[in-house]
Design an enzyme around this catalytic site. Structure first.
Site, PDB file in Angstrom:
ATOM      1  CG  HIS A 204      -2.090  -1.017   1.083  1.00 19.86           C
ATOM      2  ND1 HIS A 204      -2.517  -1.553  -0.109  1.00 19.86           N
ATOM      3  CD2 HIS A 204      -2.883  -1.593   2.043  1.00 19.86           C
ATOM      4  CE1 HIS A 204      -3.526  -2.400   0.115  1.00 19.86           C
ATOM      5  NE2 HIS A 204      -3.760  -2.448   1.408  1.00 19.86           N
TER       6      HIS A 204
ATOM      7  CG  HIS B  74      -8.372  -0.075   1.259  1.00 19.55           C
ATOM      8  ND1 HIS B  74      -9.084  -0.833   2.160  1.00 19.55           N
ATOM      9  CD2 HIS B  74      -7.341  -0.846   0.857  1.00 19.55           C
ATOM     10  CE1 HIS B  74      -8.486  -2.000   2.303  1.00 19.55           C
ATOM     11  NE2 HIS B  74      -7.424  -2.041   1.514  1.00 19.55           N
TER      12      HIS B  74
ATOM     13  CD  GLU C 158      -8.497  -3.338  -1.519  1.00 16.85           C
ATOM     14  OE1 GLU C 158      -7.304  -3.239  -1.883  1.00 16.85           O
ATOM     15  OE2 GLU C 158      -8.845  -4.129  -0.636  1.00 16.85           O
TER      16      GLU C 158
HETATM   17  C1  BGC Z   1      -5.264  -6.217   1.498  1.00 16.00           C
HETATM   18  C2  BGC Z   1      -5.414  -7.009   2.781  1.00 16.00           C
HETATM   19  C3  BGC Z   1      -5.069  -6.117   3.950  1.00 16.00           C
HETATM   20  C4  BGC Z   1      -5.976  -4.902   3.907  1.00 16.00           C
HETATM   21  C5  BGC Z   1      -5.660  -3.886   4.990  1.00 16.00           C
HETATM   22  C6  BGC Z   1      -6.197  -5.049   1.583  1.00 16.00           C
HETATM   23  O1  BGC Z   1      -6.081  -4.273   0.418  1.00 16.00           O
HETATM   24  O2  BGC Z   1      -5.528  -6.983   0.358  1.00 16.00           O
HETATM   25  O3  BGC Z   1      -4.569  -8.143   2.753  1.00 16.00           O
HETATM   26  O4  BGC Z   1      -5.234  -6.813   5.160  1.00 16.00           O
HETATM   27  O5  BGC Z   1      -5.840  -4.241   2.674  1.00 16.00           O
HETATM   28  O6  BGC Z   1      -4.348  -3.465   4.906  1.00 16.00           O
END
Ligand code: BGC
Length: 338
Positions: free
Chosen positions: A101, A175, A299
């Site tokens: 991320h 998200h 997402e």
């Molecule tokens: C991921 C998850 C993660 C979540 C929070 C999602 O985009 O795919 O694996 O736990 O984000 O970080």
């Protein structure tokens, strides 16, 4: 259309503003300039009861301390990059050996510049942020614009633009976790999900794509027709944290009890469906501990870890070119799913 903004708190000496956009139907969209976080989308159910359909907190301190990216813009690159490697470059490893991320102090965790915008059938907010060269190891000064539009017919449109002064990577997403029951009064297990996807990306134990795109046919990953999420999870008990390659950019979530429907249309290559299965956190959401299936994140993005899989769409962007993408989230009320 009406709008207002209030001071929500302070982060790094900067004012955090909450924008409240009200459309002609009286329905409310709220967002922060911190992380460009969508804090609430308040829309009616079949009987006209107006309730919030996204997960969020009541206070800035909770977004700063605990948030699993509730409502936020994620970047520079959403999802995992194996070993945090891009060629010779080492990106921040912020999840074990991998990068996730965008690293530390990523787009979700900074205060963006922001201004209200209005048009004939919408009000909105334009967010801008410059991620400096070497931010979490990424080259290039990257100037990003995110615009949210809240229209009179209950559509949230998101447009993202970016320019860079060096070749770099970019794969942003929003998200938001949805729960159409309203104010999180039920889990998402009774929602139905439809995803226009024939293939999904196989992932390894660290949730990084292996590079193989597998057919959904005959698997619990087949959402080409609407499937009740509880039914799907019965067949896939570990739930979904799954990149689906899209065929037509269409994703739909429906809650039969409330009649609320969310139709997503995107120009992105993929959607990562994260069903929150197994989440068991100490923090509260809508007054109760965050646990499995209290929301579902949808997402829209390019397939994760694309830098290691040439068969995935490239996320490399170059100077002299403006990157653009968009996703629309249309809310409506239906008697049944047509
Ligand atoms: C991921 C998850 C993660 C979540 C929070 C999602 O985009 O795919 O694996 O736990 O984000 O970080």
């Amino acid at each position: 259309m009406k709008y207002s903004n209030t001071v929500y708190g302070y982060k790094d000496g900067k004012e955090v503003i909450e924008y409240r956009l009200v459309n002609n139907q009286g329905n409310v969209f709220r967002c922060l300039n911190y992380g460009a976080v969508v804090t609430a989308i308040e829309i009616p159910d079949r009987s006209g009861q107006v309730e919030n359909v996204v997960l969020g907190f009541d206070h800035l301190k909770d977004y700063i301390k605990d948030s699993p990216y509730f409502g936020a813009i994620v970047g520079r690159v959403a999802g995992r990059i194996k070993d945090g490697r891009w060629g010779e470059l080492q990106l921040t490893k912020n999840e074990g050996q991998n990068h996730i991320h965008g690293g530390n102090q990523n787009f979700s965790q900074v205060v963006w510049d922001s201004e209200m915008i209005t048009g004939a059938d919408y009000t909105g907010v334009l967010f801008t942020h410059t991620s400096p060269a070497d931010d979490n190891g990424y080259p290039g000064n990257l100037k990003v614009q995110v615009t949210y539009y809240w229209t009179n017919d209950n559509c949230w449109k998101m447009k993202i633009k970016a320019v860079t002064d060096e070749t770099t990577l970019f794969n942003p997403t929003n998200h938001t976790y949805f729960n159409l029951s309203g104010n999180v009064k039920r889990t998402i297990l009774d929602h139905t999900l439809q995803v226009s996807s024939d293939t999904f990306a196989e992932t390894d134990r660290e949730k990084c794509p292996t590079g193989r795109l597998l057919s959904v046919e005959g698997t619990p990953f087949d959402f080409r027709k609407p499937v009740r999420i509880g039914h799907a999870i019965h067949k896939q008990p570990s739930g979904y944290d799954t990149p689906f390659k899209l065929t037509s950019g269409f994703i739909q979530l429906f809650d039969d009890s409330s009649g609320r429907k969310l139709t997503i249309q995107t120009d992105r290559e993929a959607v990562v469906v994260f069903s929150t299965t197994g989440m068991n956190e100490d923090y509260l959401v809508a007054g109760e501990k965050m646990s499995s299936h209290r929301g579902i994140a949808l997402e829209t993005q390019e397939l994760p870890d694309a830098v290691h899989h040439p068969q995935f769409q490239s996320i490399v962007i170059h100077p002299g070119h403006t990157y653009t993408c968009q996703t629309e989230y249309q809310f409506s009320v239906e008697d049944t799913l047509s």
